[in-house]
Design an enzyme around this catalytic site. Sequence first.
Site, PDB file in Angstrom:
ATOM      1  N   GLY A  90     -84.985  38.513 127.336  1.00 18.55           N
ATOM      2  CA  GLY A  90     -83.865  38.467 126.400  1.00 18.55           C
ATOM      3  C   GLY A  90     -82.600  38.929 127.097  1.00 18.55           C
ATOM      4  N   GLY A 106     -79.485  39.283 125.266  1.00 15.37           N
ATOM      5  CA  GLY A 106     -78.458  39.608 124.281  1.00 15.37           C
ATOM      6  C   GLY A 106     -77.868  40.976 124.584  1.00 15.37           C
ATOM      7  N   LEU A 107     -77.281  41.600 123.574  1.00 12.19           N
ATOM      8  CA  LEU A 107     -76.654  42.899 123.822  1.00 12.19           C
ATOM      9  C   LEU A 107     -77.632  43.876 124.435  1.00 12.19           C
ATOM     10  CD1 LEU A 107     -74.396  43.471 120.713  1.00 12.19           C
ATOM     11  CD2 LEU A 107     -73.713  42.953 123.052  1.00 12.19           C
ATOM     12  N   ALA A 108     -78.850  43.932 123.891  1.00  8.90           N
ATOM     13  CA  ALA A 108     -79.822  44.893 124.403  1.00  8.90           C
ATOM     14  C   ALA A 108     -80.321  44.472 125.782  1.00  8.90           C
ATOM     15  CB  ALA A 108     -80.984  45.042 123.423  1.00  8.90           C
ATOM     16  N   SER A 168     -68.049  37.157 107.592  1.00 12.52           N
ATOM     17  CA  SER A 168     -68.091  38.563 108.002  1.00 12.52           C
ATOM     18  C   SER A 168     -67.992  39.525 106.833  1.00 12.52           C
ATOM     19  CB  SER A 168     -66.947  38.857 108.964  1.00 12.52           C
ATOM     20  OG  SER A 168     -66.833  40.239 109.136  1.00 12.52           O
ATOM     21  N   ARG A 211     -75.244  46.411 101.794  1.00  8.73           N
ATOM     22  CA  ARG A 211     -75.658  45.018 101.730  1.00  8.73           C
ATOM     23  C   ARG A 211     -76.787  44.744 100.738  1.00  8.73           C
ATOM     24  NH1 ARG A 211     -75.174  43.445 108.172  1.00  8.73           N
ATOM     25  NH2 ARG A 211     -72.942  43.778 108.219  1.00  8.73           N
ATOM     26  N   HIS A 269     -80.612  37.830 107.087  1.00 10.38           N
ATOM     27  CA  HIS A 269     -79.694  38.090 108.191  1.00 10.38           C
ATOM     28  C   HIS A 269     -80.318  38.844 109.362  1.00 10.38           C
ATOM     29  CE1 HIS A 269     -75.981  38.648 110.242  1.00 10.38           C
ATOM     30  NE2 HIS A 269     -75.928  39.947 110.054  1.00 10.38           N
ATOM     31  N   GLU A 329     -82.969  44.611 118.282  1.00 13.04           N
ATOM     32  CA  GLU A 329     -83.575  44.182 117.013  1.00 13.04           C
ATOM     33  C   GLU A 329     -85.082  43.976 117.135  1.00 13.04           C
ATOM     34  OE1 GLU A 329     -81.722  40.676 115.339  1.00 13.04           O
ATOM     35  OE2 GLU A 329     -82.849  40.805 113.480  1.00 13.04           O
ATOM     36  N   LEU A 355     -75.049  46.041 116.570  1.00 16.89           N
ATOM     37  CA  LEU A 355     -74.428  45.952 117.894  1.00 16.89           C
ATOM     38  C   LEU A 355     -74.538  47.311 118.573  1.00 16.89           C
ATOM     39  CD1 LEU A 355     -71.211  43.890 117.051  1.00 16.89           C
ATOM     40  CD2 LEU A 355     -73.467  43.077 117.695  1.00 16.89           C
TER      41      LEU A 355
END
Lengths: 257, 639
Positions: B41, B43-45, B285, B332, B403, B427, B443
């Site tokens: 992966g 992504g951010l992580a 958003s 949420r 989401h 995640e 994030l």
Amino acid sequence: MHVTLFVWRQAGPDASGAMQRYETDDVSPDMSFLEMLDVVNETLVGKGEQPIAFDHDCREGICGSCGMMINGVAHGPMKGTATCQLHMRSFADGATIHVEPWRSRAFPVIKDLVVNRAAFDRIIAAGGFVTAPTGAAQDANNILVPKHEADAAMDAAACIGCGACVAACPNGSASLFTAAKISHLGLLPQGQPERRRRALRMVAQMDEEGFGHCTFYGECQEACPKEISIDTIARMNRDYMIATMSHRDERVLGGTG
Amino acid sequence: MAELNAKVPPGPLERKWERHRAEMKLVNPANKRKHTVIVVGSGLAGASAAASLSELGYNVRCFCFQDSPRRAHSIAAQGGINAAKNYQNDGDSVFRLFYDTIKGGDFRSREANVYRLAEVSVNIIDQCVAQGVPFAREYGGLLANRSFGGAQVSRTFYARGQTGQQLLLGAYQALEKEIAKGGVTMFPRTEMLDLVVVNGRARGIVTRDMVSGAIETHLADDVILGTGGYGNVYFLSTNAKGSNVTAIWRAYKRGAAFANPCYTQIHPTCIPVSGEHQSKLTLMSESLRNDGRVWVPKRQEDCAKPPNQIPESDRDYYLERKYPAFGNLSPRDIASRAAKEVCDEGRGVGPGGRGVYLDFADAITRLGRKTIGERYGNLFEMYQRITDENPYEVPMRIYPAVHYTMGGLWVDYNLMSNVPGLHVIGEANFSDHGANRLGASALMQGLADGYFIVPLTIGDYLGSTKLERVAEDHPDVRATEEAVRERTARLLAINGSRTVMSIHRELGKLMWEYCGMSRDKAGLAKALVEIPRLREEFWHDVRVPGTGAELNQSLEYAGRVADFLELAELMCLDALDREESCGAHFRVEHQTADGEALRNDDEFAYVASWDYAGAGKPPVLRKEPLVFENVHLSQRSYK
């Protein structure tokens, strides 16, 4: 809606390709262009045929995966719009649509509409970063960035790396992509120490990848889904010119632009 | 079965991480290059971990299924990233961010992990700014902040509506810098299809080259999974189409425990479904709720009227009415359920009555169209493109959508799963968000894990573990590779009549109906009958055209849906077992008199962690009790 599609089909990098005709009636104006292709693919699989391969992921216009020439225009007729955000309501009922992969020697076709854009990653690897190793960064508010400069940097940083600029350019130049990154980092205080070296190396890499030169047609700016300005190319050229004078030794290593 | 040991360091909360860092084993710099670490992966992580580990001197191999690491789904996060900087002098602090996150997660996350996240948040902003991430600024050059759902302080940093993109590009650029230096070997268009476990330790992965079809084994001393969430089990979600559960699901089947699978965050502000052709849902958003007011008509008969013909007195601003303290910024899960309720009452707007208005008329009057355009212009454009309506003129229509998944592989304080040598970040793990994720916190977790936590805890693992040499011809390695080949061949051989997408769509409908925004016993029991039936159908009647030795998107998709069909069952089992309502998990049997979620702390203050017990056998539940020493467990109230 009824749509007649002519889609470029190519089984592999070394296979020869051809346009293939598909008729479809199951199109709703609310569909995105990619959802329309999904529907065509479902039918093809149902008939035991190979579905059309195309790159896509977020379908929100931000990941930069998707992209194809639609009626000869990168990402199709809507200005400032990636293919995944293009909706079928942009076409007339009964329209004939030609779909082809990005056109560029530096983006070889892998299959159908899927191309290899790894050259972009190598351009970034050549210098499209600020060397800031993890840990021990100073407090963020110690680096002041005037709002208008932060905004201008963000305008350039919005590039999604889709490759439309290259596909749209009659020369196959990657200048808008490269310039967007050079401008983003060059407009910020953090980007200053490596600014000229960055320009020199990224431009050299761009040449090495086989992209064409920029002769200011401006087609890239028209095709860019994020509407990045060709002003960034002027910035890149200025940084590059200065760098060739101030960083002579690296120029030898890097190439000539 | 052994108890799950979270390995939370002793001592006061605010000293745990500092103390742990001081006590962890180190790897000599000269020895680091002898260790190979796999990161799956980007992504951010994943990208932040791969870049940071390479900077430390490890040999890193990083894998992603996209054509470039820059395209990972983190790029689509719009709103912002939280950090306890207190730049606005509004009373924020590390403790307050910690407390808000624990409370937002409905007291179903581990105190020590969450506190560390809040602590590290401050460094993340510094790191990203140093990299050149163009965060929004004030005229004086200082960083700008805004507030976000569930928070009463302005602690959210943002880069227009493209914060995830800019943070990811920062990490991607750091990654490319390391690729150029030779510390990271990047494998794009490569998918992990299995985990290699030798003598109980994770020692590698089996992958498929998505262009040539080659099945390959990569061995290493440690495997890090940063492969994101599994919201696409619902078919329609805000996730990118390629997001999938396969990497962590394969690891689960090789012994890694799967924690809290049923916790799924439903985001309240998505563009409603327009028809059967829809392939995904688009998020608007969360930041829009700063200025937009949510309402529906008071009377059912007004729902079909154009919104501007419904006078103020006939509108129900239901969030402001029910939750006056937080109003349109309520968390949420609360905002999502409230939207579903008014639509269930028949007061929804738009096609099918599954929508509520998000209205900017007041904000435009107060601030002017120009200011609103500056704040949200790109989101408004996106909305108009999808719906063909202009949100400057008519209110947006929004509806909740799947989401983010808070469940994932169980990890201890070191972010290591119960399989030694398998670390899980972002995640893909279960930690930090509890039963609900607040805005601007994913994030933060991705980057905290990747930049600041896992690079250190891996050193502790490698520095304190003697690893034997494993060769490619080790029987366990060969068997794993063989299993991947078999599964691939099996998918290609079915040659039935149904497309992969039609089965995925059917699974998604089942999950949304019975394991979605609210769940009950009867519905979950029904799903537990329907899902195995659909899985049978898949394995007997799916059609995967083409071969394995080429770029074959149908084959990739089929493998992922096969795993979703198994995960879905585990999600329903977990939801059935958790006889309480907490955060995003709302069991209709457990609610207060006025319809709010009713937690049961006496019986359910634990992490539900499931072990794979073999094909056809029910998974085994292990419980990690959650101990709250620093916060008082209270009923969450946003009134």
